[in-house]
Design an enzyme around this catalytic site. Structure first.
Site, PDB file in Angstrom:
ATOM      1  N   SER A   1     -21.395 -26.625  -3.406  1.00 37.32           N
ATOM      2  CA  SER A   1     -22.225 -26.559  -2.206  1.00 37.32           C
ATOM      3  C   SER A   1     -23.187 -27.755  -2.137  1.00 37.32           C
ATOM      4  CB  SER A   1     -23.027 -25.262  -2.227  1.00 37.32           C
ATOM      5  OG  SER A   1     -23.724 -25.151  -3.452  1.00 37.32           O
TER       6      SER A   1
ATOM      7  N   TYR B   1     -24.980 -21.769  -0.862  1.00 39.26           N
ATOM      8  CA  TYR B   1     -23.940 -20.772  -0.640  1.00 39.26           C
ATOM      9  C   TYR B   1     -24.368 -19.406  -1.204  1.00 39.26           C
ATOM     10  CZ  TYR B   1     -20.267 -24.310   0.400  1.00 39.26           C
ATOM     11  OH  TYR B   1     -19.505 -25.298   0.952  1.00 39.26           O
ATOM     12  N   GLY B   2     -25.239 -19.452  -2.198  1.00 42.38           N
ATOM     13  CA  GLY B   2     -25.549 -18.258  -2.998  1.00 42.38           C
ATOM     14  C   GLY B   2     -26.267 -17.145  -2.263  1.00 42.38           C
TER      15      GLY B   2
ATOM     16  N   CYS C   1     -24.391 -20.193 -12.765  1.00 41.52           N
ATOM     17  CA  CYS C   1     -24.696 -21.013 -11.588  1.00 41.52           C
ATOM     18  C   CYS C   1     -24.731 -22.458 -12.067  1.00 41.52           C
ATOM     19  CB  CYS C   1     -26.063 -20.617 -11.009  1.00 41.52           C
ATOM     20  SG  CYS C   1     -26.608 -21.701  -9.673  1.00 41.52           S
ATOM     21  N   THR C   2     -24.082 -23.334 -11.305  1.00 47.16           N
ATOM     22  CA  THR C   2     -23.945 -24.714 -11.791  1.00 47.16           C
ATOM     23  C   THR C   2     -25.266 -25.487 -11.782  1.00 47.16           C
ATOM     24  OG1 THR C   2     -23.129 -25.279  -9.585  1.00 47.16           O
ATOM     25  CG2 THR C   2     -21.491 -24.982 -11.303  1.00 47.16           C
TER      26      THR C   2
HETATM   27  N1  DGL Z   1     -23.666 -24.137  -6.850  1.00 42.92           N
HETATM   28  C1  DGL Z   1     -24.085 -22.788  -6.573  1.00 42.92           C
HETATM   29  C2  DGL Z   1     -23.545 -21.864  -7.662  1.00 42.92           C
HETATM   30  O1  DGL Z   1     -23.103 -22.296  -8.715  1.00 42.92           O
HETATM   31  C3  DGL Z   1     -25.586 -22.667  -6.495  1.00 42.92           C
HETATM   32  C4  DGL Z   1     -26.179 -23.299  -5.280  1.00 42.92           C
HETATM   33  C5  DGL Z   1     -25.911 -22.524  -4.014  1.00 42.92           C
HETATM   34  O2  DGL Z   1     -26.411 -21.394  -3.863  1.00 42.92           O
HETATM   35  O3  DGL Z   1     -25.187 -23.043  -3.182  1.00 42.92           O
HETATM   36  O4  DGL Z   1     -23.541 -20.674  -7.465  1.00 42.92           O
END
Ligand code: DGL
Length: 261
Positions: A8, A39-40, A181-182
């Site tokens: 994202s 996205y979360g 979460c990344t």
């Molecule tokens: N990259 C999203 C994840 O690993 C975190 C950031 C988002 O909420 O978009 O869930």
């Protein structure tokens, strides 16, 4: 052909960094959907729609394998992407789950992630598929992503936030904590200090899985020169470069802004 990676936003750069460390010769295309981050906090339907559009873009550039470097997207869209696109698709949830199963001695694993990831139960499903006797508990930490995006990686605010979110984990007996979460590897130090539980960072495990999948399909790049890295974002490039370089640990050049439908 390159490996395609999407997230994202900047978080997936922690996964790309690890792929580059393990497979420096591979060409990589990275797409950060910065116009639609986060996205979360969104519904699974919306995350699936965005994930399909991201993959269509990367497929149009020609990729040999897709890495979904976002836990939220991996949690709700992986099966759909696997069905829809004719390349191997690797998410971040399964590799993280595998590492957690290998690490836990007390058979109690805790997972932290975005609201959509935790609500989806994806880690619990993946861990229980490997060992049904393991107890899994999840905690959503929605404020971590904006704090990290803001660059507040140390100090009072992020430490107090971590203390609040991680308090329940101190009493539930888990001996393994998955960073689901990344973004979270960026505040690994704070999380480790507050939770006092060994952490699983799925970036390392995901990169191992990429190497294994490419090796098994005889698709590893046979060249010892460093691969070409190219970046695409759906919003302004400047902020992505500024924040992203901290996640990535390398310079971000070769970047363009694109529009998705
Ligand atoms: N990259 C999203 C994840 O690993 C975190 C950031 C988002 O909420 O978009 O869930």
């Amino acid at each position: 052909m390159p490996i395609g990676v999407f997230d994202s936003g900047v978080g997936g750069l922690t996964v790309m960094r690890e792929i580059m460390r393990q497979l420096p010769e591979e060409n990589i295309l990275y797409l950060g959907d910065t116009a639609r981050v986060p996205y979360g906090t969104r519904s699974p339907e919306t995350v699936v729609k965005y994930s399909v559009e991201n993959t269509e873009f990367l497929m149009s550039r020609g990729i040999k394998l897709l890495v979904v470097a976002c836990n939220t997207s991996s949690s709700v869209s992986l099966d759909i992407l696997k069905d829809k696109f004719p390349v191997p698709v690797i998410g971040v949830v399964e590799p993280g789950a595998r590492a957690a199963v290998a690490n836990t001695r007390l058979k109690k694993v805790a997972v932290i992630g975005t609201e959509t990831t935790i609500k989806s139960g994806s880690y619990e499903k993946a861990i229980k598929a490997l060992d049904g006797s393991i107890k899994v508990s999840g905690v959503a930490c929605p404020l971590f992503v904006p704090l990290i995006e803001e660059g507040w990686l140390e100090g009072e605010v992020v430490t107090l936030t971590a203390e609040k979110y991680l308090e329940p984990l101190k009493h539930n007996g888990a001996d393994t904590l998955v960073l689901g979460c990344t973004h979270y590897p960026m505040i690994k130090g704070v999380i480790e200090r507050v939770a006092k539980i060994p952490l699983i960072d799925s970036a390392i495990e995901t990169a191992k899985e990429v190497r294994r999948a490419l090796g098994a399909a005889d698709m590893l790049r046979q060249d010892s020169t460093d691969g070409v890295k190219e970046f695409f974002v759906t919003d302004a490039t400047e902020k992505f470069v500024r924040t992203g370089e901290r996640f990535f640990g390398h310079r971000i050049i070769n970047i363009s802004k694109i529009s998705l439908p």
